[in-house]
Design a protein around this motif. Sequence first.
Motif: not given
Length: 134
Positions: A49-57, A87-89, A112-117
Motif C-alpha cells: 500500500a505504501i509502495v504502490r503510489p510510488i512505483s509500479g515495478s 490504485t495507480d503509480t 487528488a492522486g494520493l486521496i484517490a490512492d
Amino acid sequence: MITSLFPTFIAMILAVNLFINSGFLDFVLNLLRPAFNMIKFPAEVFPLAIVRPISGSASISVFSSICNDYGPDSLVCKVGSVIQGSTDTTIYVLALYFSSVGITKWKHALKAGLIADVVGIGMGVFLSIVFLGF
C-alpha cells in the motif's frame, strides 16, 4: 527528449530503492501492527500500500514476495491483488509525465492522486474483507 527525462527517471529509481532497502518500512510496519490488528487491516499488505503510489515495478516486486510468502490463494495475496488493481503509480506519473511536458505546478494533482490512492486501497481492503471473509 530522453536527456530531459533521464535524470528524473534515475532519481525516482534511486529513491524507491533507498526507501525499500533502508528498513524504514519494516520499522513503521512494526509500530502500526497493533492498530492494523484492531481494524482488521492485513498488516502484510502495508508495504504494498505504501509502495504502490510510488512505483509500479517496485509494487509488483513487493506483491510477488507477498504471494511467494503466503501462497497465491491466500487471503493476503488476494487483498494485495485488489490493491494492485485499484490504485495507480501517482508519484511516478506526476514526476515523469508532468516533467516531460513542462508542468511545474502539480500540487493539486498530487493531493487528488494520493486521496484517490487512499480511497482505492481502503475500499479494496474493505471489499476484500466483506467478500473474501478476511
